[in-house]
Write an enzyme that holds these catalytic residues in place. Structure first.
Site, PDB file in Angstrom:
ATOM      1  N   SER A 250       0.900  -1.294  -0.015  1.00  0.00           N
ATOM      2  CA  SER A 250      -0.072   0.056  -0.044  1.00  0.00           C
ATOM      3  C   SER A 250       0.979   1.375   0.150  1.00  0.00           C
ATOM      4  CB  SER A 250      -0.985  -0.072   1.247  1.00  0.00           C
ATOM      5  OG  SER A 250      -1.747   0.968   1.117  1.00  0.00           O
ATOM      6  N   ASP A 368      -9.848  -6.320  -3.640  1.00  0.00           N
ATOM      7  CA  ASP A 368      -9.140  -4.918  -2.980  1.00  0.00           C
ATOM      8  C   ASP A 368     -10.132  -3.894  -3.583  1.00  0.00           C
ATOM      9  OD1 ASP A 368      -7.772  -3.052  -1.852  1.00  0.00           O
ATOM     10  OD2 ASP A 368      -6.245  -3.212  -2.924  1.00  0.00           O
ATOM     11  N   HIS A 396      -7.170  -6.237  -0.150  1.00  0.00           N
ATOM     12  CA  HIS A 396      -6.018  -5.173   0.195  1.00  0.00           C
ATOM     13  C   HIS A 396      -4.997  -6.006   1.273  1.00  0.00           C
ATOM     14  CE1 HIS A 396      -4.479  -1.305  -0.069  1.00  0.00           C
ATOM     15  NE2 HIS A 396      -4.060  -1.427   1.397  1.00  0.00           N
TER      16      HIS A 396
END
Length: 456
Positions: A250, A368, A396
């Protein structure tokens, strides 16, 4: 002073009479209200207490008063193998940015010439930037491509060679760096750290400032992208080996990209897990994280529930237990607000990513909801050497949902090396007719065909 006992009595009453989840939400709301009334932070901004053993954990002071927790594991390796020679990859690109925002990338091979080439059917090759205008189809002559003269805003030429070899755990010059994102901690890499340390790899995983057991200064400027990137730069310089592999998740992918530009000769490979597209970072003006800290603290149970819904493909008891065990999304409201408002990185645009010459593995969870798969597809198009792998059962937090699949993908990528093609053999030149050697009949008798085989 009388308000505090009354509020705590209300909290105790609801904790006894109501379920635990409702009591937690009400407790958070009361603490946020107390924060607004007393003008004091709702959270005590100190490092989180950890009950983990001290083996493998270090506390590094990157700046005076700024201490980061780092998990550093140096396994007992067997006999060190010599690294393979690997293959040499030619990195030749021409990146042109025009004033209207268009980006053209030319991948130049060894045989590419300076002039633009066209195919036999009149279409342009992928390496060229010729724009063809439509003409009258009744003309017998085929349309000729014509170049539009536009003045580029910026042109970047990359011409280098990289030697890419397999990285094994027995190689003492290899180190793996794991960098988490917003709301996470080094604990989310628990499966990966244990897996690769057992294979003999040296692993390093830091806690970002305000996360995990790192110090949390109560100043907004401590959580900007440049402040956190400087922390990662100092951590990298402290533990870096000759060949280093960066693994980011991320927001941590942006720090990996930053390090790949800062240390191009030391970064051997890179892994981006749900990192998003190659766009410059800029905080959103209309975001829930722009609310005051006390309001965010009141909404923290709702934010945690939203993160569970968007960060995991399934929302069962196992996923809730993973969030609790791996200390994910467990940061103070002040740190969360400062992190989201500090994501300002205008240099990290498409050109910045296109300049990378390091091999990159892109891992994306199909479910995600934070990062669409189209963004990672765009990243794969921009990067020079990129491999996109999509996991259907992940979201995610794919490293928590599918640890075995992620570990297998990463290990195969670490061992990957390009195949070096042998140089083309030169064909011997034919001798002239007069230079042919004459056969000696005395050395080898001529083969005589039988009479039945002769043609009449």
């Amino acid at each position: 002073m009388i308000i505090k006992p009354i509020l705590y009595a209300i909290i105790l009453y609801f904790c006894v009479c109501f379920p635990s989840r409702l009591a937690a939400m009400l407790t958070s709301f009361i603490e946020g209200l107390l924060c607004c009334l007393t003008s004091k932070p709702a959270n005590t901004v100190v490092p989180v207490d950890t009950s983990e053993p001290a083996d493998g954990y270090e506390f590094v002071e990157v700046k005076p008063g700024r201490v980061l927790r780092v998990r550093h594991i140096i396994p007992d390796r067997p006999a060190v193998e010599e690294p393979s020679l690997g293959g040499i990859v030619s990195c030749k690109r021409k990146i042109t940015v025009y004033r209207n925002g268009q980006l053209f990338i030319e991948n130049l091979g060894e045989r590419a010439s300076a002039e633009l080439k066209t195919c036999q059917n009149g279409e342009t090759e992928p390496n060229s930037m010729v724009e063809v205008e439509l003409t009258d189809c009744r003309n017998s002559s085929p349309p000729q491509p014509r170049k539009r003269r536009r003045k580029p805003k910026r042109t970047v030429v990359i011409d280098c060679e990289r030697r890419i070899a397999a990285c094994k755990g027995t190689h003492s010059d290899v180190a793996l760096f794991f960098i988490h994102g917003v709301g996470g901690s080094l604990d989310i890499w628990g499966s990966q750290l244990d897996f690769f340390s057992r294979l003999g790899y040296e692993v390093i995983a830091p806690d970002l400032a305000g996360h995990g057991a790192s110090s949390s200064p109560h100043i907004t400027a401590a959580y900007t992208f440049y402040a956190l990137a400087e922390d990662m730069r100092l951590i990298f310089k402290r533990y870096a080996k000759k060949r280093n592999i960066l693994i980011g998740h991320s927001y941590g992918v942006s720090f990996c990209t930053f390090l790949a530009h800062e240390f191009p000769d030391q970064i051997h490979k890179m892994v981006m897990i749900n990192g998003g597209g190659p766009t410059a970072l800029e905080p959103s003006l209309c975001s829930i994280f722009n609310l005051p800290t006390c309001v965010l603290h009141c909404l923290s149970p709702l934010l945690a529930w939203s993160f569970l819904k968007a960060g995991f493909a399934r929302q069962g008891s196992r996923e809730k237990q993973l969030l609790k065990e791996y200390n994910a999304f467990n940061v103070s409201s002040f740190v969360l607000r400062a992190m989201m408002s500090g994501q300002y990185w205008p240099e990290g645009d498409e050109v910045y990513h296109a300049e990378l010459t390091v091999p990159v593995l892109l891992v994306h969870g199909m479910h995600d909801k934070f990062v669409p798969v189209e963004e990672d597809q765009r990243m794969a198009e921009i990067l020079l050497m990129a491999f996109l792998k999509v996991l259907e059962d992940g979201s995610h937090m794919v490293m928590l949902e599918c640890p075995e699949a992620v570990n297998t993908l990463l290990h195969e990528f670490f061992l990957w090396e390009p195949v070096t093609l042998p140089p083309p053999k030169k064909e011997p030149k034919a001798r002239p007719e007069t230079a042919k050697p004459q056969t000696d009949n005395t050395s080898e008798p001529a083969t005589v065909r039988p009479a039945t085989a002769r043609q009449t």
